[in-house]
Design a protein around this motif. Sequence first.
Motif, short mmCIF file in Angstrom:
data_model
loop_
_atom_site.label_atom_id
_atom_site.label_comp_id
_atom_site.label_asym_id
_atom_site.label_seq_id
_atom_site.Cartn_x
_atom_site.Cartn_y
_atom_site.Cartn_z
N MET A 49 0.84 -1.20 0.00
CA MET A 49 0.00 0.00 0.00
C MET A 49 0.88 1.25 0.00
O MET A 49 1.93 1.30 0.64
CB MET A 49 -0.92 0.00 1.22
CG MET A 49 -1.95 1.10 1.21
SD MET A 49 -3.02 1.04 2.65
CE MET A 49 -3.87 -0.50 2.33
N LYS A 50 0.45 2.25 -0.72
CA LYS A 50 1.21 3.49 -0.86
C LYS A 50 1.41 4.19 0.49
O LYS A 50 0.50 4.27 1.30
CB LYS A 50 0.45 4.41 -1.81
CG LYS A 50 1.09 5.77 -2.05
CD LYS A 50 0.21 6.59 -2.99
CE LYS A 50 0.77 7.97 -3.23
NZ LYS A 50 -0.11 8.76 -4.12
N LYS A 89 -14.06 1.43 7.03
CA LYS A 89 -12.91 2.23 7.43
C LYS A 89 -11.73 2.00 6.50
O LYS A 89 -11.04 2.94 6.10
CB LYS A 89 -12.50 1.88 8.86
CG LYS A 89 -13.41 2.44 9.92
CD LYS A 89 -12.89 2.11 11.30
CE LYS A 89 -13.87 2.62 12.35
NZ LYS A 89 -13.42 2.27 13.72
N TYR A 90 -11.50 0.74 6.15
CA TYR A 90 -10.35 0.45 5.28
C TYR A 90 -10.48 1.18 3.94
O TYR A 90 -9.49 1.71 3.43
CB TYR A 90 -10.25 -1.06 5.05
CG TYR A 90 -9.19 -1.41 4.03
CD1 TYR A 90 -7.85 -1.49 4.39
CD2 TYR A 90 -9.53 -1.61 2.70
CE1 TYR A 90 -6.88 -1.77 3.45
CE2 TYR A 90 -8.56 -1.90 1.74
CZ TYR A 90 -7.24 -1.98 2.13
OH TYR A 90 -6.28 -2.24 1.20
N SER A 91 -11.69 1.24 3.39
CA SER A 91 -11.90 1.92 2.11
C SER A 91 -11.76 3.43 2.24
O SER A 91 -11.16 4.08 1.37
CB SER A 91 -13.31 1.61 1.56
OG SER A 91 -13.57 0.25 1.50
N ASP A 122 1.62 -5.29 7.13
CA ASP A 122 1.94 -6.24 6.06
C ASP A 122 0.65 -6.92 5.60
O ASP A 122 0.23 -7.93 6.17
CB ASP A 122 2.96 -7.27 6.56
CG ASP A 122 3.50 -8.14 5.44
OD1 ASP A 122 2.84 -8.26 4.39
OD2 ASP A 122 4.59 -8.72 5.62
N TYR A 123 0.03 -6.39 4.56
CA TYR A 123 -1.24 -6.94 4.09
C TYR A 123 -1.05 -8.27 3.38
O TYR A 123 -1.95 -9.11 3.39
CB TYR A 123 -1.96 -5.93 3.19
CG TYR A 123 -2.59 -4.82 4.00
CD1 TYR A 123 -3.84 -4.98 4.58
CD2 TYR A 123 -1.92 -3.62 4.22
CE1 TYR A 123 -4.42 -3.98 5.34
CE2 TYR A 123 -2.48 -2.61 4.98
CZ TYR A 123 -3.73 -2.79 5.54
OH TYR A 123 -4.29 -1.81 6.31
N LEU A 152 -5.98 -4.31 -1.77
CA LEU A 152 -6.38 -5.47 -0.98
C LEU A 152 -6.84 -6.61 -1.89
O LEU A 152 -6.54 -7.78 -1.61
CB LEU A 152 -7.50 -5.09 -0.02
CG LEU A 152 -7.84 -6.16 1.02
CD1 LEU A 152 -6.69 -6.35 2.00
CD2 LEU A 152 -9.11 -5.82 1.79
N LYS A 153 -7.55 -6.29 -2.95
CA LYS A 153 -7.98 -7.33 -3.88
C LYS A 153 -6.77 -8.03 -4.51
O LYS A 153 -6.74 -9.26 -4.63
CB LYS A 153 -8.87 -6.73 -4.97
CG LYS A 153 -10.25 -6.31 -4.47
CD LYS A 153 -11.10 -5.71 -5.59
CE LYS A 153 -11.45 -6.74 -6.63
NZ LYS A 153 -12.39 -6.17 -7.65
#
Length: 435
Positions: A1-2, A290-292, A258-259, A45-46
């Motif tokens: 993630m950026k 929240k994540y979005s 770390d996703y 995430l996808k």
Amino acid sequence: MKELIKQIEDKIYYNDYDLSKLALKYGTPLKITFLDIIKEHVISLKESFDKAILNNNYNGKFIYLNANKANYGPREIEAAFDVSDGLETSSYYDLLLTKKLFEKHPEYKNKYLVCNGYKLNDYIDTIINCYNEGYKIIDIIDSVSEYEILKETELPIEVGLRVHLEAQYNEHDDEPKNDRFGLTKSDLNYILNDLSKTNLLLTTIHYHQRGFDFEEDKFMINFEKTFNLYVEALKKYPTIKYFDIGGGTPLPTGGGFDYDKYTNLVISSLKSLCKKNDCIEPSIISENGKYSQKDAVVNLYQVIGVKRTDEYPWYIINGSLLIALPEMYALGEPMIIKPVNHLDSEMVKAHLGGATCDCDDVYQEKSGYINLPVNTDHLYIGILGTGSYQNSMNGKGGIHHCLLPEEIDLVIDGNKEYLRSSLQSIDDILRISKF
């Protein structure tokens, strides 16, 4: 993630934008929404789940739903909808809004529409209407009364069962056990024994996992408990194909999560549990609010004065922390609050205070202060990550504490900047209050 927050020389950049420059250009108080962050979070995430699915040779797929309740801004929902697999609703009015959005975008008619929350007749009737109109709708049953109404329709509506699980607490936790959602073990047994007599189609086992502060041990306890119920239900109803984690996607305030490790944990755990129980590997649904939305918004304020009534000086901003931070005040969620310019100045221990006449309109860190620049000339304070629940909890477009005006509302979509609304005027306030 950026990485969103960067310090370049004496300024803070967010999503590669100089925040102090935007504050000077548009004025403050200023709310900035970055639509590309919403899309990037969904896509990231996808991609991470898809990679874990491939690496583990997993047979199910990952389904990303945007939880609308986190932010009801139409542009914000549309940004997520564009790259998500569907939308999740939490109330009757939420479903009405979401149905309008589907009608506006007929090209998305085949995306998922998943309905959560406690449901009265108006909500259930609208779910039935959506089913009759051909929507790919799944109703997540939250109570026996809801089930009884649905089965009387004699329609093969796709349904899920929301499992009630007691939250896992450490002995020192002081958070109340207040989960009123889902079906108890006896409720589940009743429905599972009765469901075969109906036309309802059971496809989903659902539980909600709070994801803001990710704790792997608590996550796995709920994960495995629910999976055991999934296995039990699957023996009776082979139509089940979705394992819905509800929320659950971590979004630590400090960043650096770390996703790939997280998504691999979910997929490898499901793979192992399915092999152990000799059952099909379900597709995973994740409903993310929240994540979005959270990281997509920042609030900016100017320091308009300094008062010295305590050990540390009070830096007063041209807005209200109470208005800007309902998520922190009401839910105890941590926020990132920091000066965004003059970072090369000498720093001083200080408190932040809003411009309202309220002793609770203050902010300080656990240390009892916040480090702020001595140079207060056009000093701006940023609250970073205010995109979830702020609009609904502070009453977007309404009347606010001490009649402070609602902030200037700026939307950035790629390279385009446009004002959604100017600073709220006294005429706006009088019109709303019908004074």
